[in-house]
Design an enzyme around this catalytic site. Structure first.
Site, PDB file in Angstrom:
ATOM      1  N   HIS A   1    -120.196 -43.275  17.056  1.00  0.00           N
ATOM      2  CA  HIS A   1    -120.682 -41.625  17.433  1.00  0.00           C
ATOM      3  C   HIS A   1    -122.196 -41.506  16.943  1.00  0.00           C
ATOM      4  O   HIS A   1    -122.451 -41.992  15.675  1.00  0.00           O
ATOM      5  CB  HIS A   1    -119.812 -40.658  16.863  1.00  0.00           C
ATOM      6  CG  HIS A   1    -118.525 -40.956  17.302  1.00  0.00           C
ATOM      7  ND1 HIS A   1    -117.263 -40.485  16.367  1.00  0.00           N
ATOM      8  CD2 HIS A   1    -118.055 -40.978  18.628  1.00  0.00           C
ATOM      9  CE1 HIS A   1    -116.164 -40.759  17.435  1.00  0.00           C
ATOM     10  NE2 HIS A   1    -116.463 -40.985  18.553  1.00  0.00           N
TER      11      HIS A   1
ATOM     12  N   GLU B   1    -118.457 -43.265  23.476  1.00  0.00           N
ATOM     13  CA  GLU B   1    -117.885 -42.698  24.472  1.00  0.00           C
ATOM     14  C   GLU B   1    -118.546 -41.378  24.615  1.00  0.00           C
ATOM     15  O   GLU B   1    -117.848 -40.445  24.468  1.00  0.00           O
ATOM     16  CB  GLU B   1    -116.220 -42.558  24.320  1.00  0.00           C
ATOM     17  CG  GLU B   1    -115.744 -42.798  22.875  1.00  0.00           C
ATOM     18  CD  GLU B   1    -115.817 -41.684  21.950  1.00  0.00           C
ATOM     19  OE1 GLU B   1    -116.427 -40.504  22.419  1.00  0.00           O
ATOM     20  OE2 GLU B   1    -115.433 -41.499  20.960  1.00  0.00           O
TER      21      GLU B   1
END
Length: 336
Positions: free
Chosen positions: A251, A289
């Protein structure tokens, strides 16, 4: 950004300074003012190097320094062909050089060079022994104790800046993390706005989580970004793809406005991925993601050779599964 054609010096993570005197046919390198190696160069059709006649036999440090200089100088250079009078045993054992079918001739491959962990890792890399365990209903390898402090440092010759990664220190980093998360730009994607105490709780939870390492990205030792690096097998992403035992996920958050832009992303994203691949040589893939509508970030990632495998639905967002394999990262590797 610096012109690599004008490059005359590179600083190593240790602080030592590598200085070059280079012409079309000759390269002389010194380290901290001490002569290191003198080479004859031939560039037709590929770059061939050999110690100048009468010069001392180069040690492994000199061979590595020549590789670093020549690869950093030219991102298109894929291999060096060395001609050496004596067998470079240690360099062959480490993978710095590989033998050819010609006696006395050895190759230094860019793909292999950037997989050597030192000096980029500022803490020793080791292959933690594998023992499969079950936690949270998921079967995965037992993970090593998480690092503390600086873990990666490299001088980016294209930017002319140090890029480094260190682990989060909650007391030191809480206020900046809070400021970053409460900026409208970051909040639109992370949705983690909150108070100092809420963010202390957020970071403390991750600090206690063995599957996630929280990192601060720095340019010239000035913090500008926050990252979470996680083992994908134990993460919420695992059900959505065939996660390998040592896959890592990321992230990413750039908090400082003056360090945004594609040239900066190219530096820090390649450094982050480089660190994760060096941290454990069994890691074959790095995944992420981002929100499927975050076209800018997806475009930046594709520029660093990630590809979008598919879109899928988390409970809180529509996500794009971005993946980058080890072989694809190091093949034609553009680190400098």
């Amino acid at each position: 950004m610096p012109n690599l054609n004008d490059l005359t010096a590179l600083t190593l993570p240790s602080g030592r300074r590598l200085v070059a005197d280079e012409t079309e046919n000759r390269l002389s390198l010194s380290l901290d003012g001490q002569s290191l190696i003198q080479l004859s160069l031939s560039r037709d059709p590929e770059l061939k190097v050999q110690p100048e006649e009468g010069s001392a036999r180069p040690d492994d440090a000199a061979l590595w320094a020549a590789g670093y200089w020549l690869f950093a100088r030219d991102a298109t250079c894929q291999r060096l062909t060395w001609q050496l009078d004596e067998t470079p045993t240690e360099a062959l054992l480490s993978g710095l050089l590989i033998p050819t079918q010609t006696a006395g001739q050895y190759r230094c491959e860019r793909t292999l060079f950037w997989q050597l962990p030192q000096p980029w890792l500022t803490q020793a890399s080791s292959r933690y022994p594998q023992q499969m365990v079950i936690s949270g209903g998921k079967r995965h390898p037992l993970r090593p104790i998480k690092p503390q402090g600086e873990v990666y440092r490299r001088f980016d010759a294209r930017l002319g800046m140090w890029i480094s990664l260190r682990t989060v220190d909650i007391e030191l980093d809480l206020a900046r993390f809070n400021r970053w998360q409460n900026s409208a730009r970051v909040a639109s994607f992370w949705q983690e706005e909150g108070s100092l105490e809420q963010h202390r709780e957020y970071l403390s939870k991750l600090e206690a989580d063995p599957h996630t390492v929280t990192l601060i990205g720095c340019f010239d030792d000035q913090p500008f970004a926050y990252y979470e690096a996680y083992w994908a097998k134990e993460d919420r992403i695992a059900p959505f793809y065939d996660a390998g035992d040592y896959d890592r996920g990321i992230h990413m958050l750039v908090g400082e406005e003056n360090h945004r832009g594609p040239h900066k992303v190219a530096s820090w994203l390649s450094a982050l991925v480089h660190y994760l691949f060096l941290d454990d040589p069994r890691t074959q893939r790095v995944v992420a993601e981002p929100r499927a509508d975050n076209a800018k970030m997806i475009g930046y990632m594709q520029g660093q050779r990630f590809h979008c495998e598919k879109e899928f639905d988390f409970p809180h967002k529509r996500a794009a599964l971005m993946a980058l394999g080890r072989e694809r990262f190091f093949d034609r590797c553009e680190l400098s």
